[in-house]
Design an enzyme around this catalytic site. Sequence first.
Site, PDB file in Angstrom:
ATOM      1  N   ASP A 196       0.884  -1.160   0.000  1.00 36.53           N
ATOM      2  CA  ASP A 196       0.000   0.000   0.000  1.00 36.53           C
ATOM      3  C   ASP A 196       0.924   1.212   0.000  1.00 36.53           C
ATOM      4  O   ASP A 196       1.722   1.386   0.944  1.00 36.53           O
ATOM      5  CB  ASP A 196      -0.857   0.033   1.260  1.00 36.53           C
ATOM      6  N   HIS A 255       4.823  -7.142   0.187  1.00 35.94           N
ATOM      7  CA  HIS A 255       4.428  -8.399  -0.437  1.00 35.94           C
ATOM      8  C   HIS A 255       5.194  -8.632  -1.737  1.00 35.94           C
ATOM      9  O   HIS A 255       5.776  -7.712  -2.313  1.00 35.94           O
ATOM     10  CB  HIS A 255       2.922  -8.388  -0.695  1.00 35.94           C
ATOM     11  N   SER A 346       8.549   4.569   4.981  1.00 33.35           N
ATOM     12  CA  SER A 346       9.653   3.789   4.447  1.00 33.35           C
ATOM     13  C   SER A 346       9.396   3.494   2.980  1.00 33.35           C
ATOM     14  O   SER A 346       8.381   3.901   2.415  1.00 33.35           O
ATOM     15  CB  SER A 346       9.818   2.491   5.252  1.00 33.35           C
TER      16      SER A 346
END
Length: 389
Positions: A196, A255, A346
């Site tokens: 995301d 992911h 990050s």
Amino acid sequence: MSAPQTDKPLEKVHPDNLPGLSDEQAANGLAALVEHSSQNKPGHGIHASSHTIFNIPWIHKLIPGIEKLASAYHVGNFVVIRGTKQQIFEAMPLYARIGMHLLFYGSAEKRLLHIKKVEDLLKEQSVKEGKVYDSPESVASIPQFIETYDLSTDELLQPDITKYKNFNEFFSRKLKPDARPVDHADDPLAICSAADCRLTVFQTVDLATKFWVKGREFTVPHLLNVDVSSKEAVTFDGASLAIFRLAPSDYHRFHCPIDGTVGTITHIPGQYYTVNPQAVNEPGFDVFTANTRSVLYLKHTATGLPVAFVAIGALLVGSIGWTNGGEEGKTVKKGDELGYFAYGGSTVIALFPKGVIQFDEDLVSNSMVPVETLVKVGNSIGRTPAPAS
């Protein structure tokens, strides 16, 4: 989150915009914000933005000129909502703005003299913040963090926030298995978003350095921390790259973007600079190749080629953790979890060897503006071109 009013321009961060703030005051201010975070009021301190600081008098005293700055500018950047032409404004957290003041303070000569001091400060405060948010008392920060960023708990695997043992456990929260469906899940040539995030994509590193990453040291060998004559440098020469920037409000697990096999991980110690776009866009300032990072090499099932998955720490990020990504030899599908970041904003950079990916056209167009695009884990970002028949 809403678009700013048209009566104020976006700030281009520069120390002259806070003329009354010395580097010593900025350093003390950052340390005070970290210390204040132990009081479990993130929205009234460390996550205060230009929209909210007018109601927080102690910050005005701590950081001279911040109220005047907020009156004159919108402090942050625009991002595009995918599938629309709508751009929305994201306010920059106060800690990131102060971190950039420290890095950009004074002339180039002055920065050279005090940069080591600043680097030590940013590392010290990042480690300290990690400890604050690892403490059991930090659970008290969770409700206000949710309120500050208007987070929904409906998609959480554990929606009962009283079950989290500390703030960092909530920050690296897991989602329900069906919360992030993967586009084209059964197509081995499809490639998806790793996080995301706010995404920029570039078909070559040269394009990335032209439109987005302005640091002079941004090269594939420097990013991967390998010799220019190494196998990795040769493999990723002319590579395509996707830059996934996670803001503090985001789901902070990352992911796998491909169907593949988990390879080795190389950890590279480094700095804790902010990864805000204005730092990345600053000429001569090398965020991605200076920050602490871990490089995971994945083997792409469809082509047999490696993909470099670079998890990059940042200001106030305590750690990079690997889950499935830490199991060498494990077979992973796109959308499978690889790891997570502890507290802070990050970035992940995925490097694809030449010919492995053709990015989706809308993402390419936005990146050429340049502006980031909001995407979710599992959203399509491109595909491997089918072999010529």
